[in-house]
Design a protein around this motif. Structure first.
Motif, PDB file in Angstrom:
ATOM      1  N   LEU B  68       0.835  -1.209   0.000  1.00  0.00           N
ATOM      2  CA  LEU B  68       0.000   0.000   0.000  1.00  0.00           C
ATOM      3  C   LEU B  68       0.868   1.256   0.000  1.00  0.00           C
ATOM      4  O   LEU B  68       0.633   2.181  -0.783  1.00  0.00           O
ATOM      5  N   ALA B  69       1.889   1.267   0.882  1.00  0.00           N
ATOM      6  CA  ALA B  69       2.762   2.438   0.943  1.00  0.00           C
ATOM      7  C   ALA B  69       3.473   2.630  -0.385  1.00  0.00           C
ATOM      8  O   ALA B  69       3.695   3.759  -0.824  1.00  0.00           O
ATOM      9  N   GLY B  70       3.786   1.507  -1.063  1.00  0.00           N
ATOM     10  CA  GLY B  70       4.487   1.576  -2.337  1.00  0.00           C
ATOM     11  C   GLY B  70       3.695   2.302  -3.405  1.00  0.00           C
ATOM     12  O   GLY B  70       4.264   2.969  -4.261  1.00  0.00           O
ATOM     13  N   TYR B  71       2.352   2.193  -3.333  1.00  0.00           N
ATOM     14  CA  TYR B  71       1.553   2.917  -4.323  1.00  0.00           C
ATOM     15  C   TYR B  71       1.729   4.414  -4.134  1.00  0.00           C
ATOM     16  O   TYR B  71       1.826   5.166  -5.106  1.00  0.00           O
ATOM     17  N   TYR B  72       1.797   4.834  -2.856  1.00  0.00           N
ATOM     18  CA  TYR B  72       1.970   6.263  -2.616  1.00  0.00           C
ATOM     19  C   TYR B  72       3.364   6.718  -3.017  1.00  0.00           C
ATOM     20  O   TYR B  72       3.526   7.831  -3.531  1.00  0.00           O
ATOM     21  N   VAL B  73       4.370   5.866  -2.801  1.00  0.00           N
ATOM     22  CA  VAL B  73       5.717   6.206  -3.278  1.00  0.00           C
ATOM     23  C   VAL B  73       5.686   6.445  -4.785  1.00  0.00           C
ATOM     24  O   VAL B  73       6.180   7.453  -5.292  1.00  0.00           O
ATOM     25  N   ALA B  97       6.743   0.510  -9.725  1.00  0.00           N
ATOM     26  CA  ALA B  97       5.533  -0.222 -10.127  1.00  0.00           C
ATOM     27  C   ALA B  97       5.665  -1.745 -10.013  1.00  0.00           C
ATOM     28  O   ALA B  97       4.839  -2.371  -9.345  1.00  0.00           O
ATOM     29  N   PRO B  98       6.706  -2.369 -10.615  1.00  0.00           N
ATOM     30  CA  PRO B  98       6.760  -3.836 -10.521  1.00  0.00           C
ATOM     31  C   PRO B  98       6.973  -4.343  -9.097  1.00  0.00           C
ATOM     32  O   PRO B  98       6.433  -5.398  -8.735  1.00  0.00           O
ATOM     33  N   ILE B  99       7.718  -3.585  -8.275  1.00  0.00           N
ATOM     34  CA  ILE B  99       7.937  -4.032  -6.893  1.00  0.00           C
ATOM     35  C   ILE B  99       6.606  -4.025  -6.141  1.00  0.00           C
ATOM     36  O   ILE B  99       6.272  -4.957  -5.412  1.00  0.00           O
ATOM     37  N   GLY B 100       5.849  -2.939  -6.349  1.00  0.00           N
ATOM     38  CA  GLY B 100       4.559  -2.840  -5.675  1.00  0.00           C
ATOM     39  C   GLY B 100       3.618  -3.949  -6.103  1.00  0.00           C
ATOM     40  O   GLY B 100       2.940  -4.566  -5.269  1.00  0.00           O
ATOM     41  N   ALA B 101       3.597  -4.234  -7.418  1.00  0.00           N
ATOM     42  CA  ALA B 101       2.717  -5.292  -7.916  1.00  0.00           C
ATOM     43  C   ALA B 101       3.109  -6.628  -7.302  1.00  0.00           C
ATOM     44  O   ALA B 101       2.261  -7.409  -6.869  1.00  0.00           O
ATOM     45  N   MET B 102       4.423  -6.875  -7.219  1.00  0.00           N
ATOM     46  CA  MET B 102       4.918  -8.131  -6.659  1.00  0.00           C
ATOM     47  C   MET B 102       4.511  -8.266  -5.197  1.00  0.00           C
ATOM     48  O   MET B 102       4.059  -9.331  -4.749  1.00  0.00           O
ATOM     49  N   LEU B 135      -6.094  -3.057  -6.006  1.00  0.00           N
ATOM     50  CA  LEU B 135      -4.789  -2.388  -5.986  1.00  0.00           C
ATOM     51  C   LEU B 135      -3.814  -3.080  -6.937  1.00  0.00           C
ATOM     52  O   LEU B 135      -3.063  -2.424  -7.666  1.00  0.00           O
ATOM     53  N   PHE B 136      -3.859  -4.419  -6.941  1.00  0.00           N
ATOM     54  CA  PHE B 136      -3.002  -5.194  -7.832  1.00  0.00           C
ATOM     55  C   PHE B 136      -3.269  -4.810  -9.282  1.00  0.00           C
ATOM     56  O   PHE B 136      -2.350  -4.573 -10.072  1.00  0.00           O
ATOM     57  N   TYR B 139      -1.809  -1.406 -10.106  1.00  0.00           N
ATOM     58  CA  TYR B 139      -0.377  -1.517 -10.398  1.00  0.00           C
ATOM     59  C   TYR B 139      -0.154  -2.044 -11.810  1.00  0.00           C
ATOM     60  O   TYR B 139       0.655  -1.512 -12.570  1.00  0.00           O
ATOM     61  N   LEU B 140      -0.885  -3.117 -12.166  1.00  0.00           N
ATOM     62  CA  LEU B 140      -0.711  -3.707 -13.499  1.00  0.00           C
ATOM     63  C   LEU B 140      -1.057  -2.680 -14.570  1.00  0.00           C
ATOM     64  O   LEU B 140      -0.387  -2.597 -15.606  1.00  0.00           O
ATOM     65  N   GLY B 141      -2.118  -1.879 -14.324  1.00  0.00           N
ATOM     66  CA  GLY B 141      -2.512  -0.861 -15.292  1.00  0.00           C
ATOM     67  C   GLY B 141      -1.376   0.102 -15.572  1.00  0.00           C
ATOM     68  O   GLY B 141      -1.086   0.423 -16.729  1.00  0.00           O
ATOM     69  N   VAL B 142      -0.696   0.557 -14.506  1.00  0.00           N
ATOM     70  CA  VAL B 142       0.428   1.486 -14.691  1.00  0.00           C
ATOM     71  C   VAL B 142       1.522   0.819 -15.522  1.00  0.00           C
ATOM     72  O   VAL B 142       2.067   1.423 -16.459  1.00  0.00           O
ATOM     73  N   MET B 143       1.842  -0.451 -15.204  1.00  0.00           N
ATOM     74  CA  MET B 143       2.917  -1.130 -15.929  1.00  0.00           C
ATOM     75  C   MET B 143       2.561  -1.323 -17.402  1.00  0.00           C
ATOM     76  O   MET B 143       3.388  -1.104 -18.288  1.00  0.00           O
ATOM     77  N   VAL B 144       1.316  -1.718 -17.666  1.00  0.00           N
ATOM     78  CA  VAL B 144       0.905  -1.973 -19.044  1.00  0.00           C
ATOM     79  C   VAL B 144       0.869  -0.667 -19.839  1.00  0.00           C
ATOM     80  O   VAL B 144       1.283  -0.622 -20.993  1.00  0.00           O
ATOM     81  N   LEU B 145       0.387   0.410 -19.192  1.00  0.00           N
ATOM     82  CA  LEU B 145       0.323   1.701 -19.888  1.00  0.00           C
ATOM     83  C   LEU B 145       1.730   2.169 -20.253  1.00  0.00           C
ATOM     84  O   LEU B 145       1.969   2.662 -21.360  1.00  0.00           O
ATOM     85  N   TYR B 146       2.686   1.992 -19.322  1.00  0.00           N
ATOM     86  CA  TYR B 146       4.053   2.402 -19.609  1.00  0.00           C
ATOM     87  C   TYR B 146       4.594   1.639 -20.804  1.00  0.00           C
ATOM     88  O   TYR B 146       5.245   2.195 -21.686  1.00  0.00           O
ATOM     89  N   ASP B 147       4.290   0.354 -20.823  1.00  0.00           N
ATOM     90  CA  ASP B 147       4.793  -0.495 -21.886  1.00  0.00           C
ATOM     91  C   ASP B 147       4.193  -0.131 -23.241  1.00  0.00           C
ATOM     92  O   ASP B 147       4.828  -0.269 -24.270  1.00  0.00           O
TER      93      ASP B 147
END
Lengths: 228, 248
Positions: B68-73, B97-102, B135-136, B139-147
């Motif tokens: 949860l804290a990782g999302y705010y980071v 992003a990937p650390i938070g998703a993991m 939340l998961f 996180y995936l949405g951010v990673m996929v959008l970046y990609d």
């Protein structure tokens, strides 16, 4: 060159969007047909037992309305992005916040409001209790406006990407969760004979928050899309 | 003061300072992690109702807290890169992003493993579990959008906007899922509140939370260093670095 007053500009933008929609009535009808088609799939998949269907009706109607709204939001900025009019809009001296809001309003009028007005027909077919039909229309009308705002954020972030469709679903669906919860809960409350007003009030609160904040995100997304 | 911020914008400086921090932080993290795990898993008394199965809490709770804290980071790094166009904040957001998703995934899996012997089911549509799952997907949405973006600068800004939108939504999602759950069924299972936990179990748990925060920082710094090398692959300092590594 003198510029138009902002309100007049917004009205013209809205009129343009609605005219464009009216000129291609099939595009307007598509989400409604999709709505009807997917509703038909539920009795086929779940079995025609009226008790089960009536029990699931609030959820079914809301989920399908949500998907129809999602599917149409993808194309919202696409053609204007392709023909360059979106770039002109960004260059124009009008506040982008309000221009974006008239896009959202047009999207809601064409999909959300029409879906809300169509919903009673399918609600009766699914055997939803009669006293829940007015709350269904009210919650859909309010809720789809929030969905349009959130969907436009997704559309603006993916406007420059060729493979928008599936991506926008992944971006936007998690953000739809609160609307789905309170929208379907409103209908369920009406079925069970409770007051609907608290749920509608929360949907209206979400709408107010969305109107206040979402246009900033949409505007930022469009700027990124034009730059990319 | 300002020179620090100017230095922060310099990839070679950030790369080397992250390396120095890692050299100290990584051993400390490992020591705390092992100490906390051994303390929690071996030297705490078994729970009088759950027996030994509760011990997964020493992994589960820290992963959930840090996820949860990782999302705010990620969102704060995104906001910094969006407002001040600071490239290094963009690197941090991408690395987070990937650390938070993991971590979110681990929290869900450890929760399911704990749930089977304790609740008798792998999955319960409980408010917390459901919002962790959402939340998961965020996180995936951010990673996929970046990609999806070819232009990585635009990708960073788009992800920053998305993670900020998610930040506004996380409390709303959590509260509404909470309400949805309490509407549909009474809370039959309650998570143990922090205050009702005995100090013999609380202290190793706190130690593990600290260890996971440190571990998160280490992973973030390592990911940032990799991301920096990837972005700056064609620059002189990376070449010099590789030549020096080759000599050493």
């Amino acid at each position: 060159m003198n510029t138009l007053p902002t309100v007049a500009f917004m009205r013209r933008l809205l009129r343009r969007q609605l005219l464009l929609a009216l000129r291609s009535p099939v595009d307007v009808a598509n989400p409604l047909i999709f709505f009807g088609m997917v509703i038909v799939l539920f009795p086929i998949g779940l079995g025609p037992d009226p008790v089960i269907l009536a029990r699931f009706a609030p959820g079914i109607l809301w989920i399908v309305a949500l998907l129809s709204s999602l599917l149409t939001s993808d194309a919202l900025f696409r053609s204007d992005f392709d023909d360059g009019s979106l770039e002109q809009l960004l260059l124009s001296p009008q506040p982008l916040y309000l221009s974006v809001l008239s896009y959202v309003l047009a999207h809601w009028l064409i999909t959300g409001l029409l879906l809300a007005l169509m919903a009673p027909l399918f609600a009766i077919m699914l055997g939803l209790a009669v006293q829940a039909i007015a709350p269904l229309v009210a919650s859909l009308a309010l809720g789809t406006a929030v969905l349009s705002l959130v969907g436009c954020i997704g559309a603006s972030l993916t406007v420059s990407l060729r493979r928008g469709g599936m991506l926008i679903a992944l971006l936007v669906l998690p953000l739809y969760v609160p609307v789905l919860i309170f929208g379907s809960a409103a209908v369920q409350a009406a079925v069970d004979g409770f007051s609907v007003l608290p749920y509608l009030a929360i949907l209206a609160a979400m709408l107010s928050l969305g109107i206040a904040l979402a246009p900033f995100a949409i505007a930022a997304g469009l700027r990124i899309g034009i730059d990319a | 003061m300002w020179s620090f911020f100017h230095k922060l914008g310099s990839p070679p400086w950030l790369y080397s300072i992250a390396g120095t921090i890692l050299r100290w932080l990584l051993p400390i993290t490992l020591v705390v992690l092992v100490a906390g795990a051994v303390w929690g898993l071996l030297y705490t008394p078994p729970d009088f109702r759950q027996g030994n199965s509760y011990r997964i809490m020493y992994i589960h709770v820290p992963t959930a807290v840090v996820a949860l804290a990782g999302y705010y980071v990620m969102a704060i790094a995104g906001a910094i890169s969006l407002i001040w166009r600071m490239k290094m904040a963009d690197v941090a957001m991408r690395a987070a992003a990937p650390i938070g998703a993991m971590l979110t995934f681990l929290a869900l899996v450890t929760g399911a493993i704990w749930g089977k012997p304790t609740w008798g089911t792998w999955w319960e549509w409980d408010a917390r579990i459901t919002s962790m799952l959402v939340l998961f997907f965020l996180y995936l949405g951010v990673m996929v959008l970046y990609d999806a973006y070819d232009n990585k600068e635009a990708a960073g800004r788009a992800c920053a906007v998305l993670s900020l939108v998610g930040t506004v939504n996380i409390p709303i999602i959590y509260k509404s899922v909470d309400w949805w759950y309490s509407l549909h069924q009474p809370a039959s299972i309650k998570f143990t509140g922090e205050s009702t936990i005995d100090s013999s179990m609380l202290y190793p748990l706190l130690l593990m939370i600290v260890a996971f925060y440190a571990l998160y920082t280490c992973c973030l710094l390592m990911n940032m260093r990799t991301e920096l090398l990837r972005r700056e692959a064609r620059t002189g300092w990376v070449r010099r670095l590789i030549v020096e590594e080759g000599k050493g």
